[in-house]
Structures are given as C-alpha cells and as structure tokens.
Design a protein around this motif. Structure first.
Motif, PDB file in Angstrom:
ATOM      1  N   UNK A   8       1.300 -30.016   4.784  1.00 49.45           N
ATOM      2  CA  UNK A   8       0.975 -28.596   4.842  1.00 49.45           C
ATOM      3  C   UNK A   8      -0.227 -28.259   3.979  1.00 49.45           C
ATOM      4  N   UNK A   9      -0.679 -27.005   4.085  1.00 50.62           N
ATOM      5  CA  UNK A   9      -1.802 -26.583   3.274  1.00 50.62           C
ATOM      6  C   UNK A   9      -2.326 -25.233   3.695  1.00 50.62           C
ATOM      7  N   UNK A  10      -3.454 -24.874   3.078  1.00 46.13           N
ATOM      8  CA  UNK A  10      -4.133 -23.608   3.381  1.00 46.13           C
ATOM      9  C   UNK A  10      -5.378 -23.911   4.202  1.00 46.13           C
ATOM     10  N   UNK A  11      -5.443 -23.326   5.395  1.00 51.76           N
ATOM     11  CA  UNK A  11      -6.577 -23.558   6.283  1.00 51.76           C
ATOM     12  C   UNK A  11      -7.040 -22.228   6.861  1.00 51.76           C
ATOM     13  N   UNK A  12      -8.173 -22.275   7.542  1.00 54.41           N
ATOM     14  CA  UNK A  12      -8.689 -21.087   8.201  1.00 54.41           C
ATOM     15  C   UNK A  12      -8.285 -21.083   9.670  1.00 54.41           C
ATOM     16  N   UNK A  13      -8.311 -19.922  10.261  1.00 59.26           N
ATOM     17  CA  UNK A  13      -7.996 -19.807  11.685  1.00 59.26           C
ATOM     18  C   UNK A  13      -8.915 -20.729  12.485  1.00 59.26           C
ATOM     19  N   UNK A  14      -8.314 -21.434  13.434  1.00 60.89           N
ATOM     20  CA  UNK A  14      -9.061 -22.368  14.255  1.00 60.89           C
ATOM     21  C   UNK A  14      -9.035 -23.800  13.748  1.00 60.89           C
ATOM     22  N   UNK A  15      -8.614 -23.989  12.510  1.00 60.42           N
ATOM     23  CA  UNK A  15      -8.542 -25.337  11.934  1.00 60.42           C
ATOM     24  C   UNK A  15      -7.316 -26.093  12.442  1.00 60.42           C
ATOM     25  N   UNK A  16      -7.214 -27.342  11.995  1.00 61.39           N
ATOM     26  CA  UNK A  16      -6.099 -28.204  12.378  1.00 61.39           C
ATOM     27  C   UNK A  16      -5.409 -28.782  11.148  1.00 61.39           C
ATOM     28  N   UNK A  17      -4.168 -29.132  11.320  1.00 57.94           N
ATOM     29  CA  UNK A  17      -3.383 -29.839  10.310  1.00 57.94           C
ATOM     30  C   UNK A  17      -2.481 -30.827  11.030  1.00 57.94           C
ATOM     31  N   UNK A  18      -2.093 -31.872  10.325  1.00 57.10           N
ATOM     32  CA  UNK A  18      -1.071 -32.771  10.853  1.00 57.10           C
ATOM     33  C   UNK A  18       0.061 -32.851   9.843  1.00 57.10           C
ATOM     34  N   UNK A  19       1.221 -32.449  10.279  1.00 56.98           N
ATOM     35  CA  UNK A  19       2.414 -32.542   9.451  1.00 56.98           C
ATOM     36  C   UNK A  19       3.130 -33.847   9.739  1.00 56.98           C
ATOM     37  N   UNK A  20       3.743 -34.408   8.714  1.00 60.61           N
ATOM     38  CA  UNK A  20       4.527 -35.624   8.864  1.00 60.61           C
ATOM     39  C   UNK A  20       5.954 -35.383   8.404  1.00 60.61           C
ATOM     40  N   UNK A  21       6.870 -36.054   9.070  1.00 58.12           N
ATOM     41  CA  UNK A  21       8.287 -36.004   8.707  1.00 58.12           C
ATOM     42  C   UNK A  21       8.760 -37.449   8.611  1.00 58.12           C
ATOM     43  N   UNK A  22       8.940 -37.919   7.397  1.00 59.54           N
ATOM     44  CA  UNK A  22       9.365 -39.294   7.173  1.00 59.54           C
ATOM     45  C   UNK A  22      10.851 -39.323   6.839  1.00 59.54           C
ATOM     46  N   UNK A  23      11.546 -40.313   7.362  1.00 60.03           N
ATOM     47  CA  UNK A  23      12.979 -40.421   7.080  1.00 60.03           C
ATOM     48  C   UNK A  23      13.330 -41.845   6.685  1.00 60.03           C
ATOM     49  N   UNK A  24      14.508 -41.983   6.133  1.00 58.07           N
ATOM     50  CA  UNK A  24      15.032 -43.295   5.801  1.00 58.07           C
ATOM     51  C   UNK A  24      16.009 -43.708   6.900  1.00 58.07           C
ATOM     52  N   UNK A  25      16.498 -44.943   6.839  1.00 57.19           N
ATOM     53  CA  UNK A  25      17.507 -45.372   7.782  1.00 57.19           C
ATOM     54  C   UNK A  25      16.974 -46.322   8.833  1.00 57.19           C
ATOM     55  N   UNK A  26      17.855 -47.172   9.345  1.00 56.48           N
ATOM     56  CA  UNK A  26      17.439 -48.187  10.300  1.00 56.48           C
ATOM     57  C   UNK A  26      17.678 -47.780  11.734  1.00 56.48           C
ATOM     58  N   UNK A  27      18.290 -46.629  11.963  1.00 52.01           N
ATOM     59  CA  UNK A  27      18.595 -46.195  13.326  1.00 52.01           C
ATOM     60  C   UNK A  27      17.780 -44.964  13.700  1.00 52.01           C
ATOM     61  N   UNK A  28      16.575 -44.894  13.207  1.00 52.28           N
ATOM     62  CA  UNK A  28      15.725 -43.715  13.402  1.00 52.28           C
ATOM     63  C   UNK A  28      15.556 -43.387  14.875  1.00 52.28           C
ATOM     64  N   UNK A  29      15.476 -44.401  15.718  1.00 58.84           N
ATOM     65  CA  UNK A  29      15.233 -44.180  17.142  1.00 58.84           C
ATOM     66  C   UNK A  29      16.411 -43.514  17.852  1.00 58.84           C
ATOM     67  N   UNK A  30      17.544 -43.383  17.176  1.00 61.11           N
ATOM     68  CA  UNK A  30      18.705 -42.722  17.764  1.00 61.11           C
ATOM     69  C   UNK A  30      18.762 -41.232  17.405  1.00 61.11           C
TER      70      UNK A  30
END
Length: 126
Positions: A8-30
C-alpha cells in the motif's frame, strides 16, 4: 494460514500500485483468496477473489478493467494490481483466505473467509 498484506501507499489519481498477500502453509493452492476494502465511514466491501489454481476470478463491478488479481502458488502469494487509481479507491485493503478444496469456491461474503490479514492502506490523492 495467516495472510500478510504489503504494497500500500500514497499515490496520485491515475497511478498504479501492486498489493501482495503472502501466507504460510503448504496447502496454499486449496485456498480461495479474496481482497476486501474499507473506506473511512463505510462498510467493508468485496473487491476481488481468485480460486485455488488461479483460473477463475471475480471482481467488484467498479474495479473491473482497472484491478487484476493473480496468484503464484509456488510463492504462496496473491497479488492485486491496481491501475488507473481514483480517489474513491482510498481504503484499507485486506486479504482473506477461505479453505476450499472444491473448485471454484469463490464467494463475496465476508463471513465465508476465516483467515484475515491486518490490512494495508491505499490513499489516492486527486
């Protein structure tokens, strides 16, 4: 499964951001992973979700064509690419996980998601 958001962050209208969601665990694909957002004084709303193998997605109507959700199961991470950001996209964005071994398992209902991250702030200035 404990989701942790970043990007996340502070940006101006028209800009882009990429959010990430990282998790633990070996069954992530489920797990179905969803992004929700909550703006000040408003109810939390569904933004996007992706199924376990990444071949099905759903979006909030107002973000279609601007936001893209994707996942890398090898990295236990889901991404939300935010393009053409608008001031009304300002909110705390949270990711949530739902165990769903049966595809597709996507739902927009908050109570269906058991695991939640702390959220990351996105602020878009005009």
């Amino acid at each position: 499964v404990q989701p942790v958001e970043s990007g996340g962050g502070l940006v101006q209208a028209g800009d882009s951001l990429r959010l990430s969601c990282a998790t633990s665990g070996q069954t992530f694909s489920l797990y179905v992973i969803a992004w929700f957002r909550q703006a000040p004084g408003k109810e939390r709303e569904f933004v996007a979700a992706i199924n376990g193998n990444g071949d099905m997605t759903e979006y909030l109507e107002s973000v279609k064509g601007r936001f893209t959700i994707s996942r890398d199961n090898a990295k236990n991470t889901v991404y939300l690419q935010l393009n053409s950001l608008k001031p009304e996209d300002t909110a705390v964005y949270s990711c949530a996980a739902r165990f769903s071994p049966m595809s597709p398992g996507i739902t927009q209902r908050e109570y269906e998601y058991r695991y939640w991250g702390q959220g990351t702030q996105v602020t878009v200035s005009s």
